[in-house]
Scaffold this motif. Structure first.
Motif, PDB file in Angstrom:
ATOM      1  N   SER A 301       0.824  -1.205   0.000  1.00 44.32           N
ATOM      2  CA  SER A 301       0.000   0.000   0.000  1.00 44.32           C
ATOM      3  C   SER A 301       0.857   1.254   0.000  1.00 44.32           C
ATOM      4  O   SER A 301       0.582   2.212  -0.731  1.00 44.32           O
ATOM      5  CB  SER A 301      -0.933  -0.006   1.220  1.00 44.32           C
ATOM      6  N   ALA A 302       1.913   1.256   0.823  1.00 42.10           N
ATOM      7  CA  ALA A 302       2.803   2.422   0.878  1.00 42.10           C
ATOM      8  C   ALA A 302       3.518   2.631  -0.446  1.00 42.10           C
ATOM      9  O   ALA A 302       3.668   3.771  -0.917  1.00 42.10           O
ATOM     10  CB  ALA A 302       3.816   2.248   2.010  1.00 42.10           C
ATOM     11  N   LEU A 303       3.965   1.537  -1.064  1.00 44.46           N
ATOM     12  CA  LEU A 303       4.678   1.643  -2.342  1.00 44.46           C
ATOM     13  C   LEU A 303       3.775   2.251  -3.418  1.00 44.46           C
ATOM     14  O   LEU A 303       4.200   3.129  -4.182  1.00 44.46           O
ATOM     15  CB  LEU A 303       5.167   0.262  -2.773  1.00 44.46           C
ATOM     16  N   THR A 304       2.529   1.804  -3.478  1.00 39.26           N
ATOM     17  CA  THR A 304       1.605   2.333  -4.487  1.00 39.26           C
ATOM     18  C   THR A 304       1.212   3.773  -4.197  1.00 39.26           C
ATOM     19  O   THR A 304       1.234   4.628  -5.092  1.00 39.26           O
ATOM     20  CB  THR A 304       0.348   1.453  -4.558  1.00 39.26           C
ATOM     21  N   TYR A 305       0.871   4.047  -2.949  1.00 40.98           N
ATOM     22  CA  TYR A 305       0.392   5.397  -2.607  1.00 40.98           C
ATOM     23  C   TYR A 305       1.473   6.452  -2.816  1.00 40.98           C
ATOM     24  O   TYR A 305       1.263   7.448  -3.511  1.00 40.98           O
ATOM     25  CB  TYR A 305      -0.097   5.414  -1.161  1.00 40.98           C
ATOM     26  N   PHE A 306       2.645   6.233  -2.217  1.00 41.54           N
ATOM     27  CA  PHE A 306       3.699   7.247  -2.317  1.00 41.54           C
ATOM     28  C   PHE A 306       4.340   7.253  -3.700  1.00 41.54           C
ATOM     29  O   PHE A 306       4.857   8.286  -4.128  1.00 41.54           O
ATOM     30  CB  PHE A 306       4.749   7.016  -1.237  1.00 41.54           C
ATOM     31  N   GLY A 307       4.309   6.121  -4.386  1.00 39.66           N
ATOM     32  CA  GLY A 307       4.818   6.117  -5.748  1.00 39.66           C
ATOM     33  C   GLY A 307       4.022   7.030  -6.653  1.00 39.66           C
ATOM     34  O   GLY A 307       4.583   7.760  -7.479  1.00 39.66           O
ATOM     35  N   ILE A 308       2.697   7.025  -6.486  1.00 36.10           N
ATOM     36  CA  ILE A 308       1.851   7.913  -7.284  1.00 36.10           C
ATOM     37  C   ILE A 308       1.956   9.354  -6.794  1.00 36.10           C
ATOM     38  O   ILE A 308       2.030  10.297  -7.591  1.00 36.10           O
ATOM     39  CB  ILE A 308       0.391   7.431  -7.247  1.00 36.10           C
ATOM     40  N   CYS A 309       1.996   9.547  -5.460  1.00 36.39           N
ATOM     41  CA  CYS A 309       2.044  10.903  -4.900  1.00 36.39           C
ATOM     42  C   CYS A 309       3.303  11.642  -5.345  1.00 36.39           C
ATOM     43  O   CYS A 309       3.236  12.796  -5.788  1.00 36.39           O
ATOM     44  CB  CYS A 309       2.003  10.846  -3.375  1.00 36.39           C
TER      45      CYS A 309
END
Length: 489
Positions: A301-309
């Motif tokens: 979840s962190a990888l996807t969220y911060f990757g997009i942010c």
């Protein structure tokens, strides 16, 4: 809600609103520097559309010319812009350190003092780069900002949840996340109005400094006060009004047995009797399986969220408008508590939708050659849908992780899950954008496949909505026949 509860929530919401300003500072910093330090690109304020991401900054650093137009002294920032690309990494390292320190400090000294100290340091960290624009100091400040942001999140979520009745425990994370999204929408506007390095940091930090006196009246956690036997403080909270007395009595009544159990566990650990036994419980197959699954879900979840942010400017849309719509896409998370599907079905649905949306965004950008403005907006729309769904997953997992583990090892397991989340944040910085400004194929595959795999792993977890918190490993195997009654706040 009692007046005391309302005062807690609106102050915490203000903290979260300002917390987002420095959270995404690296995006705005890259945009401002790329505009002012780029060869022949010192544009006026309304025309700034430079993408704010690390790849754009690296392209800027490769252009050298004697006719460089800048809006601030050459030796202040433009002479060391190569260091700015490490700002996001330093911030993520700070988040990781904050995870290791925040929980321990708040358990030892209380959530209120840790929160107040971190809020003050967070505001100061926004002003320092404007006064002393030095490369090593900037990276150190970004790392310290990450520590403060993480500690603020830990203490704020805990205070909000512990000042809320058990029947509505999902509302505090959703409401604070909504305030963070509002700050994500306002931050780009302030950054767009700040054409220089100094103005950018002052505009984002001064509102926090002005509001610091409002946070002094934030109360301490009632659960922590019971655990520390600080009954005098609890009596002061209860004496404010009749509604406040009823509120505190309800909160203490609903958590009294849990606090008694935790107090006994701490007492046994102090005498060295149960520490080794508790560590052995981490090796129990049930606890170990849940710990591994939750750790993976948090990291993905962190990888996807911060990757997009952190790569929001890589979708072919202006960085300021993209960041605004990024915050706007998160605001529906306020409605998550209205979904009555349970923890596991909701997590599976949001994980699957997030992975699918990221995959569609990848396919559109790769196989349809999204070069026009309309195609770029469609690609970004799918990416923001994936971001919203993964943010909803993060909110659910924050509560799901607490309800899955037995009391005797709950704090250790939650800390390990949070550590996995921060490691995922740090890994997201290892997938920079391509030289053409687009997110790489490997990164988008990670963002899409991680949540989809996590959706399948959720099938191995039990449903915990409306059930009492387990006190032992045996309780993890025993389905609850008497779920918690719904009590009004």
């Amino acid at each position: 809600m009692s007046p005391f509860q309302l005062s807690v929530f609106w102050r915490l919401s203000l903290i979260f609103f300002f917390n987002s300003f420095l959270f995404f500072l690296d995006i705005f910093t890259a945009a401002v520097v790329a505009t002012n330090c780029h060869h022949g690109n010192a544009q006026t304020l309304p025309g700034r559309t430079t993408a704010g991401n690390q790849s754009e900054l690296k392209k800027v650093l490769g252009d050298e010319s004697d006719g460089m137009a800048i809006s601030f002294p050459q030796d202040s920032v433009c002479s060391w812009t190569q260091w700015l690309s490490y700002g996001t990494t330093a911030f993520m390292v700070g988040l990781l350190l904050g995870t290791l320190l925040g929980g321990a400090l708040s358990d030892r000294y209380g959530k209120r003092p840790v929160l107040l100290v971190c809020v003050c340091m967070h505001a100061v960290c926004g002003v320092v780069p404007a006064i002393l624009p030095q490369p090593h100091l900037f990276l150190a400040v970004r790392c310290l900002t990450g520590v403060c942001c993480c500690c603020i999140n830990i203490c704020s979520f805990s205070l909000a949840v512990e000042w809320t009745a058990p029947s509505v425990r999902l509302w505090p994370p959703a409401f604070l996340g909504f305030c963070f999204s509002l700050g994500t929408m306002v931050g780009p506007l302030l950054a767009w109005l700040s054409p220089t390095w100094t103005q950018l940091h002052l505009f984002l930090a001064l509102p926090q400094l002005v509001c610091l006196p409002l946070y002094h009246s934030i109360p301490e956690s009632p659960s922590w006060l019971v655990l520390m036997r600080r009954t005098d403080v609890l009596d002061r909270y209860r004496s404010k009004s009749v509604a406040d007395k009823q509120c505190v009595d309800l909160l203490l009544g609903s958590t009294w047995m849990m606090q008694q159990t935790a107090a006994e566990a701490l007492k046994d650990q102090a005498h060295g009797r149960n520490a080794f036994c508790d560590l052995n419980l981490l090796k129990h197959p049930t606890v170990l399986m849940r710990l591994c699954i939750m750790s993976y879900l948090s990291a993905a979840s962190a990888l996807t969220y911060f990757g997009i942010c952190m790569n929001i400017g890589s979708f072919g849309v202006g960085v300021y408008s993209a960041q605004f719509f990024s915050g706007l896409a998160e605001t529906p998370c306020l409605l998550i508590p209205l979904v009555r599907l349970g923890r596991r079905p909701t997590s599976m649905m949001t994980l699957f939708l997030s992975g699918t949306a990221c995959l569609l965004s990848l396919m559109l950008s790769r196989y349809q050659c999204a070069t026009s403005a309309g195609d770029a907006k469609l690609v970004m729309s799918f990416a923001l849908i994936g971001k919203f769904c993964i943010l909803a997953t993060i909110f659910i997992l924050a509560l799901y992780g607490i309800e899955l583990f037995p009391t005797v090892v709950r704090q250790r397991c939650v800390s390990l899950v949070n550590l996995s989340f921060r490691i995922g944040c740090l890994v997201s910085t290892l997938f920079p954008s391509n030289p053409n400004g687009a997110i790489s194929l490997a990164a988008m595959l990670m963002y899409s496949s991680g949540p989809i795999i996590g959706c399948g792993l959720c099938l191995l977890l039990p449903e915990t909505s409306g059930t009492p918190l387990p006190d032992s490993v045996e309780d993890c195997h025993r389905p609850s026949k008497h779920p918690l009654s719904v009590c009004a706040p």
